[in-house]
Scaffold this motif. Sequence first.
Motif, short mmCIF file in Angstrom:
data_model
loop_
_atom_site.label_atom_id
_atom_site.label_comp_id
_atom_site.label_asym_id
_atom_site.label_seq_id
_atom_site.Cartn_x
_atom_site.Cartn_y
_atom_site.Cartn_z
N ALA A 111 70.72 -9.76 54.29
CA ALA A 111 69.87 -10.51 53.51
C ALA A 111 69.70 -9.92 52.25
O ALA A 111 69.22 -8.74 52.11
CB ALA A 111 68.36 -11.05 53.91
N ILE A 139 66.71 -7.86 57.51
CA ILE A 139 65.97 -7.64 56.37
C ILE A 139 66.02 -5.97 56.24
O ILE A 139 65.26 -5.47 57.36
CB ILE A 139 64.63 -8.19 56.59
N ASN A 142 61.15 -4.00 52.86
CA ASN A 142 60.36 -4.80 52.28
C ASN A 142 60.48 -4.22 50.80
O ASN A 142 59.40 -3.92 50.28
CB ASN A 142 59.29 -4.71 52.87
N TRP A 147 66.76 -6.21 48.44
CA TRP A 147 66.82 -7.09 49.60
C TRP A 147 66.03 -8.53 49.37
O TRP A 147 65.31 -8.61 48.70
CB TRP A 147 66.25 -6.38 50.95
N SER A 149 63.28 -11.03 49.54
CA SER A 149 62.03 -11.08 49.83
C SER A 149 61.72 -11.79 51.10
O SER A 149 62.26 -12.51 51.83
CB SER A 149 61.21 -11.59 48.62
N LEU A 150 60.35 -11.41 51.59
CA LEU A 150 59.89 -12.06 53.09
C LEU A 150 59.68 -13.33 52.63
O LEU A 150 59.81 -14.28 53.57
CB LEU A 150 58.54 -11.28 53.34
N ALA A 153 62.73 -15.15 53.12
CA ALA A 153 63.20 -15.00 54.37
C ALA A 153 62.75 -16.33 55.31
O ALA A 153 63.01 -16.79 55.96
CB ALA A 153 62.80 -13.36 54.96
N THR A 172 64.47 -5.78 61.73
CA THR A 172 63.84 -5.22 60.47
C THR A 172 63.27 -3.86 61.06
O THR A 172 63.50 -3.47 62.09
CB THR A 172 62.99 -5.72 60.02
N THR A 176 58.36 -2.56 57.76
CA THR A 176 58.50 -3.94 57.54
C THR A 176 57.91 -4.75 58.70
O THR A 176 57.08 -5.80 58.41
CB THR A 176 59.80 -4.31 57.08
#
Length: 378
Positions: A111, A139, A142, A147, A149-150, A153, A172, A176
């Motif tokens: 990602a 991922i 964080n 990368w 972003s959550l 995601a 992950t 994270t």
Amino acid sequence: MAAATTLAALLPAQASDFSEPWKKPNRALVIDAYEYNSIDWNALASDKRIVGFINKASDGLPPPYACSGDEEAIKLCKALWKRHAVARELFHTRRTVAKALGLEWGAYHLARPGNPVDQANNFIDFAEPAPEDLLALDIEDNDPGQWMSLDDAEEFVRQVHRRIGRFPILYTNGSTAKHIADNRFRYRLLSRLPLWYARYKPDIDMHFPKGNWDGYALWQFSAQANCNSRRCPYRPPGTPLDIDVNVAPMAADELRAQWPFGHLIDVPTDYLASVPVPIARSEGLKGKVEITYAAVATPPTVGELVAAVSSGWAKFRAAWTLPPVAAKLAGDDPYRYGMVEYAFVRLEGRAALVAKADPGIDPIATGSIKKDARPYWP
């Protein structure tokens, strides 16, 4: 039944499954690799503990549909297309070989920052997953600057489910995973994906984010970070020193039964109280009705409410805020600033094309302008 089976595999792991479980001969192992790892398949298949092979599939966004710009830009674009084509060919060749050897197959998406829906589509189109193939979202950290972003995601996971009707597992690291677990009210999908945990320590009992995940689906315990020519937690035959090795908290037959996961897991709730479940009056008059109780979840704390409101307000404001003109000129991601900016840039781009077009092009008929020529189009 499938959801119940998945949940059974993720029940609290025994203490030994958090401390060097790969030393137990009955624990199943899984290899994950990317395109630059060399594999001797005959040697690898000789290790009967190895049940599955997860290969890197897509990486961020797909290459542009058409190459344009100066000579250097065109050269780079063609190189990206060549790399994409070679990686995809290798991926599908490895899938054929792995399945022929009786290994379970999986694919992961690395990602990156950028449109998460386009990345999910790129992943599915690249991997062409069969119903029995495991899917994973990688991922790495964080850090939205490097990368995905959550928040993005979460959208990625939704799009994968829209396309194929099941969910990926989440790969992950420890920090994270803990952040997602601590903010599960915000990451309602990520926090319920089976966890592929990356931590290169012999014991993770004190670090694992219990309370959200009580166990892992896979634990990546060996990689280039802790494996060299002198010492390595586990050396799979036929693989280089930098290969990633994962252990499952179950035996080979159990892992094959769980593969490819694909369902959300139930997140434990902190209970405040239990209340009786209402029953129909007609049933109550009959007597001998067994009273059942339902758990009442603990209400959110003030801090959780403030964080949730702040996050929602930030998204709402971003959707109606136009960025500086310099950002548009720099080719910034049109999705980053919401649909208003996307629509604004889209109209600007179309107006510019019409202004430069030949007099014969109808400015009203959108089909007169080729899609490949439109800037900012997904």
